[in-house]
Every structure is written in structure tokens, then in C-alpha cells.
Design a protein around this motif. Structure first.
Motif, PDB file in Angstrom:
ATOM      1  N   ASN A   1      46.215  30.810  46.044  1.00  0.00           N
ATOM      2  CA  ASN A   1      46.321  31.621  47.250  1.00  0.00           C
ATOM      3  C   ASN A   1      44.974  31.669  47.970  1.00  0.00           C
ATOM      4  OD1 ASN A   1      47.410  33.427  49.137  1.00  0.00           O
ATOM      5  ND2 ASN A   1      46.685  35.187  47.967  1.00  0.00           N
TER       6      ASN A   1
ATOM      7  N   GLU B   1      51.409  43.179  44.561  1.00  0.00           N
ATOM      8  CA  GLU B   1      52.824  43.194  44.902  1.00  0.00           C
ATOM      9  C   GLU B   1      53.583  44.169  44.011  1.00  0.00           C
ATOM     10  OE1 GLU B   1      51.437  38.861  45.419  1.00  0.00           O
ATOM     11  OE2 GLU B   1      51.115  40.483  43.984  1.00  0.00           O
TER      12      GLU B   1
ATOM     13  N   GLU C   1      53.410  42.823  52.077  1.00  0.00           N
ATOM     14  CA  GLU C   1      52.844  42.094  50.953  1.00  0.00           C
ATOM     15  C   GLU C   1      52.463  40.670  51.336  1.00  0.00           C
ATOM     16  OE1 GLU C   1      55.533  42.289  47.709  1.00  0.00           O
ATOM     17  OE2 GLU C   1      55.210  44.425  47.336  1.00  0.00           O
TER      18      GLU C   1
ATOM     19  N   ARG D   1      50.828  36.446  38.714  1.00  0.00           N
ATOM     20  CA  ARG D   1      49.622  36.247  39.519  1.00  0.00           C
ATOM     21  C   ARG D   1      48.386  36.490  38.655  1.00  0.00           C
ATOM     22  NH1 ARG D   1      48.250  39.751  45.041  1.00  0.00           N
ATOM     23  NH2 ARG D   1      46.657  38.347  45.903  1.00  0.00           N
TER      24      ARG D   1
ATOM     25  N   ASP E   1      42.452  33.022  42.967  1.00  0.00           N
ATOM     26  CA  ASP E   1      43.711  33.784  43.034  1.00  0.00           C
ATOM     27  C   ASP E   1      44.852  32.767  42.951  1.00  0.00           C
ATOM     28  OD1 ASP E   1      45.858  35.403  43.638  1.00  0.00           O
ATOM     29  OD2 ASP E   1      45.096  36.092  45.579  1.00  0.00           O
TER      30      ASP E   1
ATOM     31  N   TYR F   1      49.021  31.758  41.408  1.00  0.00           N
ATOM     32  CA  TYR F   1      50.332  32.171  40.935  1.00  0.00           C
ATOM     33  C   TYR F   1      50.914  31.071  40.065  1.00  0.00           C
ATOM     34  CZ  TYR F   1      50.375  35.789  44.616  1.00  0.00           C
ATOM     35  OH  TYR F   1      50.087  36.861  45.418  1.00  0.00           O
TER      36      TYR F   1
ATOM     37  N   ARG G   1      48.772  39.211  51.199  1.00  0.00           N
ATOM     38  CA  ARG G   1      48.542  38.070  50.319  1.00  0.00           C
ATOM     39  C   ARG G   1      47.928  36.900  51.083  1.00  0.00           C
ATOM     40  NH1 ARG G   1      53.727  36.870  49.185  1.00  0.00           N
ATOM     41  NH2 ARG G   1      53.737  38.413  47.519  1.00  0.00           N
TER      42      ARG G   1
END
Length: 971
Positions: free
Chosen positions: A257, A90, A576, A58, A288, A290, A580
Motif C-alpha cells: 500500500n 480498518e 477506509e 495487513r 504497509d 496486505y 488507506r
């Protein structure tokens, strides 16, 4: 004009080197987790890299506090439960990474534990000497160096100093044309041999499945009569894409995200003086994202390179309010896409018509429609009731949950007659607002059920009138006033949206569900217009009391939960996912750019919660138009919205299906068969072709907004058309055992689509990388629907083997075709009564042997197991298997108590042998029953079928094939 600035002057955040070296242990899920590298500068920017596992990393760039960059919700910093820089990090699922700094050069190298241990994995090079630049490298097992698969562009982390928009730029291959025949990605054609970069994803969006060179807006809109090639944005949000490099044969995924409106430029923008880049822009910070590389499982002692199936599964785990259950995949901690399954009836024919629901005799007409459908030889399992049921008899306003008693004199009797008397589920249309003319509006407004008006629109003092009566209702709760659809197209009236982040908003919604729907013996909800696109004031407020990405089902449902499967670590995962996806709860926040997605998710959650509370043993039916990541937890069914009655809409819907599937979209998905919008009805040819394409989809719905509703029998007077459509529907019902089994084994357990693009299994064949008008059902059956007006054949590319030739069998004729390495272009017969389909050697198709007037139930236990061993002239051995799921199709016992039966059917043939051996293996016997299996070979295959192993004890060879009975006693 914006002020785009690339932040510079970065320094290490103190104490990060010691925090990231090892990470917490799996035995301590409560331990504080920090990024393995954190940077900041003097302007208030922060940058973090958090290694969640060897295959999942991330990255977050937060902007100065004046942009609300420290949190996702309305610019409020320092919310409880968040760690460094206001972010909830996380737990790390893998062992520690190596972090090496060169402070003098301002560079760092992050190496995964896998690479340190001699396995394949990733290494990240970080250069923060000026602006931040990341370079992501894959290192094969035992290698010193690897190859770069993802690299930041020179101004990778720009932001807009005026608006606070956050950007991410990455390098892409050159956009220069490679030949004089170069075409747009919109044209379905093989890519040039020198093209190596192929981009997929973004869910339900315009255009082709392969999206390199295109630009997309991701934001929910009410896109009536959308052009599937050009209309942008559409209804759903999916800020994810995957990239395949054909030269290195390497896959990776990027998930951004955010629920904010965003723009993905995948090569649509060209700037010669700057270079080649792809970009992402979020309307509200932070940035943000991943990087997904699939599962971190080993194959022996070797970690394979990332694959698309692994990346899609990883995305599914990332966005789903985590739930472990009896039916889950044991290799992934018993993960399930949802705590419950859709009823089997939702795989049947689901009828719908806006015009029918508005007739003056609508109640009688709806009941008669179901009876007439069956009388004319068509099974039917569901009836959508459009919003005409709730129109006020005087004003015409659509007041959801109420009933126009002149059209529907006794809705309770109608619900009872259809759902109990005729076994046809009603699915009623509701929208997330009430007009001020609604008889229940005052009650909901007084108790504070609605989104709250912006501060500058509220009364200045107690009891005074609103300062802006156009935006604020005259109640002490200050409901936001917004324009909503009221009567006909373009007609609007004042009203208010429910606040699904509010306890009172959810409770008020659920009371209305009970009064207007469930008390009338109706069990399905169709949550419509849930994009919240007419909520236009970002300063309006949400209560923030209900966590939309949290599972309500343990408390809402008194059926036994999957005891023993929920651990403390599982509970942490649920937290989480909520943090998130939906942020923290407990304090109000402004709608901003984030709140509309929260409301979309919250509406589905509140609806499913009450359905389970009211009828805990029944599988809930929630059909949604809009969709945000993770929403499949609460709403199984969706469709592509209000499409048009055109050949173009049919052709491009296949591309949209494939794009949605490889982005972890809804599991029950389809399109309005025949087209929804347009003054004209579908021609006989278009209706037939649409039904042929749709019969393979997990959701099959005929829906229209026509003066004369589209029906399956409307062309019975046209020679052959009525017969063809009955054959299509009957085959659809025969197909349900396969569709349902694939839904459970692929989608519910792994997040994979039931309908897959050819590249899912054949990406080694470059032509499949842009092939998006044909698809696979499961792994072996290729479907090539005819979507061209007047055509009687279909031309397409048929993949060959990667190393050796492979064989494909024509599903209709039983004729085999040998495909060399590299495949070949083929032409298949597509007369009006035929949808081309071919089965690859090794495939199995399980069909119901009988079809009733409603969905397949356990009382109809006959199964035809069509097996496809390579033909005897192939001179090669061949084997195949398929997993079948059987349960009661209506209760939650399968997902909560393990009451399902799972058996594998299989065959094997030996080169040159005149026999093919078949059998079954019981994998799970939690649901009692018996299933009569009849194994059959393709037409013209004269080999003998013989039972294999234990199957011989319950087998009989007959003229119809090999018959085997699977029996499971009551546990």
C-alpha cells in the motif's frame, strides 16, 4: 552508500492482547479497531499485524518519526482520525482470532477464527526474539497442521538509516538452474517440472506475464517508444503481485500500500552468501502491505483454497472508493468497479492521429476523416483530438483548452457536427499543466490553482522576488515553476502543474474544461502526461483539501442514486479506502514521493466530477494514460502508452494485456494499433495482424505519430488487405454484445479482466503457467493471434482436461479436436485473413447480427447465439450458459436506477441425442426492449435445435437455426 539496518530489540506494545482477541462487531462499524499484535523497540520502530478478516491481513512497519514514518503525507505525525501509530485501521469483518504469546521466547501464534472453527484458513507464527520473522501457514479443514505458503527472509524488515527507505524480504525457491537448457523468463517456454513458484502481477510492466526472476521499478514515466521487453519503468503504478505454487496448488497475493516509487526484485538479484529471496523497497516509509487470500465465502461447509479470481476481486475491493449500486454484484454487497459505466460507443473503433490534429486545415480534415472512414466501409464511434488543436499560431506552444483558430476556426461547430451530426464522440487531449505563455495562466496562478513552490524557493518577505525564480513564479500564491513539453520533442517551457488536492485547483481545472471543451460541444476528455514525472522537487506543497479516493458523484450528479443500497457501513468503507490509499485530508503536505500518485488520481476525479455535473445523465468519457490503484472509479479507458511500430511491440503487448488484467488494471484497455512512434508506417502485414489481435481487446484504437497517419484504408491498393481489414472491423462490431456483457459481469461486478490468461481456468496444466501469447475471451474462447512476421501458422499449447479429455472447436472451420489430459501442442492455420480461435465445449458466443456505421444500439436487436455442445462423437452430455447485459448504452440509468436487462442464454445436450435444447432465462428486466436470438450450432453439426422450457412459447425453428424473442415490457 545506504545504511541497511534490521531493527531488533522488540517488545510487545502494552494492552494489545486484549484489543485483538475478538475485534468489533459488524453491527458497530464505528467501534475502534486495533491490530491483533503490536510490537515496538527502543529506536522508535513499531510493527503491527491487523487481521481484517480470515482471508485478509495487513502488516505495517513504521520507522522513527525523523523519517516521517508515522504518516503517509510529508512526514506530519498525529493527523486527525488516525489510531495507534498514526494509522487508520480498518474494521474487522470477521470474528475474533486467537492470539497466543510465549513472552519468554518472544514468539506469538495468531490463528484465524476459521481454523478455530474447523474450517480451512491461516495461522501466522511470529518470532520477535531478535529481528521480526513471520511465517504464514495454510491449514486445511479439520487438519492440525498445514503448510507454509509465505515466509519472511532472515532480514525481512530492513530500512535505510540514511534515507528512510523501507524494505520487505521474503523467501523464494532456489534460483539455481535446473537443467542445461534453462532460459530467461523473457523466453516464452514451459517451465522446468521442478519449478514450483510462479509470480504474476505488477500491472502494466515490461517483460513476460510470469515475472519470477525479474526486477521492476514501479514509478510513472513518459516512456515514448518503450521497449516492451526491457523498458522500465513505464506509465502506471500497481504495487501488487500474486504467487502460485504448483506443488501445493496454492495462490496468495501481496499488495504493498504505497504510491511511492518502489522496486520489486522477484529474483533478479542473486546473493549466494545470503540465500534465496524476493524483495520490495519503498522509497518512503512506512512499509504497509496486505496478504490477500481471496474471498471468505464458503462452498457448502467447506472453504476452498485461495484462487486467482478471488484474489483479484479482493484487490479490487481493497483499492476502490467503495460504491454500491443497482448493477453491482449482490453477493459482494452490490459492489461496482465504478459508479458508472463507459458508453457503449467506447467499445467501437476509436480513431486518433497526432499529425492530423496539427494540419493547417485540421478542423475540416478531422470532420472529413470521420466521413471518409464511413464512406470507405468502416464503422467509427470516436475521434481522439491530439494536442495539435491548442498550439499557439505564433510560438507553437501547446496551450491546453485553447484553440488555434487558424486550424480550427469554429471548434463549437466542429463539436456539434461530429457529436450530434455524425454520432462520433470527440475525445480531446489535455495535460495537467499550463505553460506561463498560456492566456489563462495568470488567472489560475493568482487564485492559487497550482502546486506551491518549495519553502526555500519562495520570497523571503511579502512583495519581494522569489529566492529561486527558476522554481517559483512571481505571484503571491507562489506557484511552483517546472519544465513542461511545449512545441516539439525535447522542447520545454516554464509552467505549473494544477494541484488536484486543492479546491481552487480543481475548480480552475473544471472551469477550463467547461470553456475549452464542453462549451464546444465536446464530451470526452483524454487526460495525458498525468504521471507528473517532471514534478521533480519533493518539497513542493499540495493543499490536501480534496480526498482523491472519495466518490464525488452523489453531490455532482442529480440523477437518482441507488437508494436503499448505501448503509452506514458502506459509508465507513469509503472512508477506509480514502485513508488507506490517499491519507487524511484537511492540511497541506509536501509532494514527497507520495504526492504524484495523489495528483494522478485527483486529476481523474476532478475531470469525471465535472463531466457528471455538467451532463448528469450522460456516461462520462475519461481516457487516462497513467493509472494508480482505484482509478477505474473515475477513468474507464486506458492504453499502454506511446508504443513503437514494430513486430516486437505487437507480440509483447499481449503479455502486457494479460499482466495488466490480472492486476485489476483499467477495464477498457488496449494498445495503439499499428504503433505510435517510429519514422515508418506499419507494413500491410503488420497492420492486419495488429488489428486481428486488437479486435478482442475491450479498447480498439488506431493511433500514430507519423508523417502520414495510419488509417484502416491506407492499403486498399494491396490485394486482399482492404477486404481483410473491413472483415476485422465488422466482426469487432459484431462482438460488442459479448465484450460489453463480459465488461459488466466480470470487470464491473468482480474486478476480473475480460481477456484472461489461460492459467485463469487451466492452472492445473503447468504449461499454461508461462503461456502468455494466447488468451481467453471470457471463459471458453481461446485466441492465438499471429504476431510473427511472415508466419502463416501459429504453434501453441492447447490445454486438456484436468481429469477427463476436453474438446475444442475451431472457430473458423467448425472442426473439433479432442485434447487428452495434459493437453497437447497444436499448429493452427494463420493465413493473412485468419486469427486462430478455438471454443471449448460448453462455450457460447453472442454476436450482433447486423452492423451499422456506429456502435451497436438498442435499435439493432438481432443476436446470433453460437453454441458449442461437445460433438456427438464425444458421447458425453454437455451444457453451457452466458449472461447478456442490455441497456441504453449512453445514460447512467443502469447503474443508478436499475434500468438494464439481464438474461441468460443456455443450452444442454445429452450423450447420443440428435437434438440440442436451447433457451433463455430473464434475470433482470429493468430496460424495455426486444431481442431476437438466433441459436446456431458449429458448421457441420447436423443436430436439431429445440427450445427448452418457457422458451418454447416464443421460439421458432427455421433453416437458419432456432429463433427466440426476448421481450421486456417497460417497468
Amino acid at each position: 552508500m545506504p545504511r541497511l539496518i534490521n531493527p531488533v530489540g522488540w517488545t510487545l506494545w502494552p494492552d494489545t492482547s486484549s484489543a485483538g482477541a475478538s475485534g468489533p462487531s459488524l453491527e458497530d462499524p464505528k467501534s475502534q479497531v486495533w491490530p491483533i499484535l503490536s510490537l515496538r523497540n527502543g529506536s522508535g520502530h513499531a510493527f503491527h499485524i491487523h487481521a481484517i478478516s480470515d482471508q485478509l491481513v495487513r502488516v505495517i512497519h513504521t520507522l522513527p518519526e525523523k523519517f516521517g514514518g508515522r504518516t503517509y503525507l510529508g512526514g506530519q505525525a498525529g493527523r486527525a482520525g488516525r489510531g495507534r501509530d498514526g494509522v487508520a485501521w480498518e474494521r474487522a469483518l470477521g470474528q475474533g482470532w486467537s492470539v497466543k504469546h510465549d513472552e519468554s521466547r518472544k514468539r506469538a501464534t495468531l490463528t484465524s477464527a476459521a481454523v478455530l472453527g474447523g474450517l480451512a484458513g491461516i495461522r501466522i507464527h511470529v518470532d520477535y526474539s531478535h529481528a521480526i520473522l513471520l511465517s504464514w501457514m495454510w491449514v486445511d479443514a479439520g487438519a492440525e497442521n498445514g503448510f507454509v505458503f509465505l515466509k519472511d527472509f532472515k532480514h525481512a524488515y530492513r530500512y535505510d538509516e540514511k534515507s528512510g527507505r523501507a524494505f520487505h524480504y521474503v523467501c523464494r525457491e532456489s534460483y539455481m538452474p535446473l537443467c542445461e537448457e534453462a532460459q530467461s523468463a523473457n523466453t516464452n517456454h514451459p517451465a522446468h517440472p521442478a519449478q514450483n513458484e510462479f509470480v504474476y502481477g505488477l500491472g502494466e510492466t515490461k517483460g513476460p506475464m510470469m515475472k519470477a526472476g525479474k526486477r521492476y521499478i514501479i514509478e510513472g514515466r513518459d516512456s515514448l517508444a518503450a521497449d516492451p521487453e526491457e523498458t522500465d519503468p513505464l506509465y502506471k503504478l500497481c504495487p501488487f503481485y500474486s504467487v502460485y505454487n504448483a506443488e501445493t496448488r496454492f495462490w496468495y497475493g501481496l499488495y504493498y500500500n504505497t504510491l511511492s516509487p518502489s522496486i520489486f526484485d522477484l529474483g533478479g538479484e542473486h546473493d549466494f552468501s545470503t540465500g534465496n529471496f524476493r524483495s520490495f523497497c519503498a522509497e518512503q516509509s512506512p512499509l504497509d502491505y496486505y496478504v490477500l487470500l481471496g474471498s471468505h465465502e464458503l462452498s457448502g461447509n467447506v472453504r476452498p483454497r485461495p484462487s486467482l479470481p478471488g484474489i483479484v476481486s479482493q484487490l479490487a475491493h481493497l483499492v476502490t472508493p467503495h460504491h454500491s449500486g443497482a448493477l453491482g454484484d449482490t453477493s459482494n454487497g452490490r459492489w461496482q468497479a465504478s459508479p458508472h459505466l463507459p458508453p457503449l460507443s467506447q467499445f467501437g473503433y476509436l480513431a486518433s492521429s497526432l499529425t492530423l490534429s496539427e494540419r493547417s486545415d485540421a478542423q475540416a480534415a478531422v470532420i472529413d476523416y470521420v466521413a471518409q472512414t464511413r464512406a470507405r466501409g468502416f464503422p467509427i464511434d470516436g475521434m481522439h483530438l491530439s494536442s495539435g488543436y491548442c498550439q499557439d499560431a505564433v510560438s507553437g506552444d501547446r496551450n491546453y483548452f485553447t484553440w488555434d483558430r487558424s486550424k480550427y476556426p469554429d471548434p463549437e461547430a466542429m463539436g456539434k457536427e461530429l457529436e450530434r451530426g455524425q454520432s462520433c464522440q470527440l475525445i480531446i487531449n489535455v495535460k495537467p499543466w499550463l505553460l506561463e505563455s498560456h492566456p489563462w495562466y495568470d488567472e489560475a496562478a493568482r487564485e492559487g490553482a497550482f502546486v506551491r513552490a518549495a519553502p526555500d524557493a519562495r520570497p523571503l518577505e511579502g512583495g519581494s522576488a522569489p529566492t529561486d525564480a527558476d522554481r517559483c513564479g512571481a505571484y503571491h500564491t507562489h506557484p511552483a515553476r517546472t519544465l513542461h513539453w511545449s512545441v516539439n520533442m525535447g522542447d520545454t517551457g516554464k509552467g505549473s502543474y494544477f494541484d488536484f488536492s486543492s479546491v481552487r485547483g480543481c475548480q480552475s481545472w473544471q472551469r477550463m474544461m467547461q470553456r475549452g471543451v464542453l462549451d464546444n460541444n465536446i464530451t470526452g476528455l483524454w487526460i495525458d502526461n498525468n504521471e507528473f514525472s517532471t514534478l521533480v522537487d519533493d518539497d513542493e506543497e499540495l493543499a490536501g483539501q480534496v480526498a482523491a479516493w472519495s466518490s464525488p458523484f452523489e453531490g455532482a450528479c442529480d440523477v437518482p442514486s441507488a437508494t436503499g443500497l448505501h448503509s452506514e457501513a458502506d459509508a465507513m468503507l469509503k472512508v477506509e479506502v480514502q485513508q488507506r490509499m490517499g491519507g487524511s485530508t484537511g492540511d497541506h503536505f509536501t509532494v514527497g514521493t507520495f504526492g504524484r500518485g495523489v495528483l494522478t488520481m485527483g486529476m481523474a476525479r476532478a475531470t469525471a466530477e465535472h463531466l457528471l455535473r455538467a451532463r448528469p445523465h450522460a456516461r462520462p468519457v475519461v481516457v487516462t494514460r497513467s493509472f494508480v490503484p482505484g482509478m477505474q472509479t473515475f477513468a474507464h479507458g486506458s492504453w499502454s502508452g506511446d508504443n513503437s511500430t514494430t513486430w516486437k511491440s505487437l507480440k509483447w503487448s499481449t503479455k502486457m494485456t494479460l499482466s495488466t488484467g490480472i492486476s485489476f488494471g483499467p477495464g477498457l484497455y488496449g494498445h495503439d494499433i499499428g504503433g505510435f512512434a517510429g519514422a515508418h508506417s506499419p507494413s500491410p502485414e503488420l497492420l492486419v495482424r495488429w488489428c486481428q489481435q486488437a479486435l478482442w481487446h475491450t479498447r480498439f484504437t488506431v493511433h500514430s505519430w507519423k508523417k502520414i497517419s495510419t488509417t484502416l484504408w491506407m492499403y486498399d491498393h494491396v490485394p486482399d488487405v482492404g477486404r481483410i481489414l473491413r472483415e476485422v472491423i465488422n466482426f469487432r462490431y459484431q462482438l460488442i454484445p459479448t465484450l460489453y456483457s463480459l465488461y459488466v459481469t466480470d470487470y464491473h461486478r468482480r474486478g476480473w479482466p475480460v481477456l484472461k490468461p489461460l492459467l485463469w481456468h487451466h492452472s492445473y496444466d503447468r504449461i499454461t503457467l508461462t503461456q502468455d501469447e494466447q488468451f481467453l475471451l471470457g471463459s471458453h474462447l481461446l485466441i492465438a493471434p499471429n504476431t510473427t512476421q511472415g508466419a502463416t501458422s501459429v504453434d501453441f499449447h492447447l490445454p486438456g482436461g484436468q481429469i477427463e479429455p476436453i474438446w475444442w472447436c475451431n472457430f473458423h472451420t467448425g472442426v473439433w479436436t479432442r485434447l487428452p489430459v495434459g493437453g497437447a501442442d497444436v499448429t493452427e492455420d494463420a493465413a493473412l485473413d485468419r486469427c486462430p480461435a478455438l471454443m471449448r465445449a460448453g462455450g457460447i458466443l453472442v454476436l450482433a447480427s447486423e452492423v451499422g456505421q456506429d456502435a451497436l444500439s438498442t435499435s439493432r436487436s438481432g443476436r446470433i447465439v453460437s453454441i458449442y455442445p461437445a460433438p456427438i462423437e464425444a458421447a458425453t452430455s454437455c451444457s453451457g450458459s452466458f449472461v447478456v447485459i442490455e441497456d441504453d448504452g449512453c445514460s447512467n440509468a443502469a447503474t443508478t436506477s436499475g434500468e438494464w436487462t439481464e438474461y441468460e442464454v443456455f443450452f444442454q445436450s445429452i450423450a447420443g441425442s440428435q437434438t440440442v435444447q436451447c433457451g433463455f432465462k430473464l434475470l433482470h428486466g429493468g430496460f424495455a426492449g426486444h431481442w431476437d436470438l438466433t441459436f446456431k450450432l458449429p458448421r457441420s453439426d447436423t443436430r436439431r435445435l429445440m427450445p427448452l422450457g418457457d422458451s418454447a412459447q416464443v421460439a421458432e425453428v427455421t433453416d437458419d437455426g432456432l429463433q427466440i424473442r426476448v421481450t421486456v415490457a417497460k417497468p
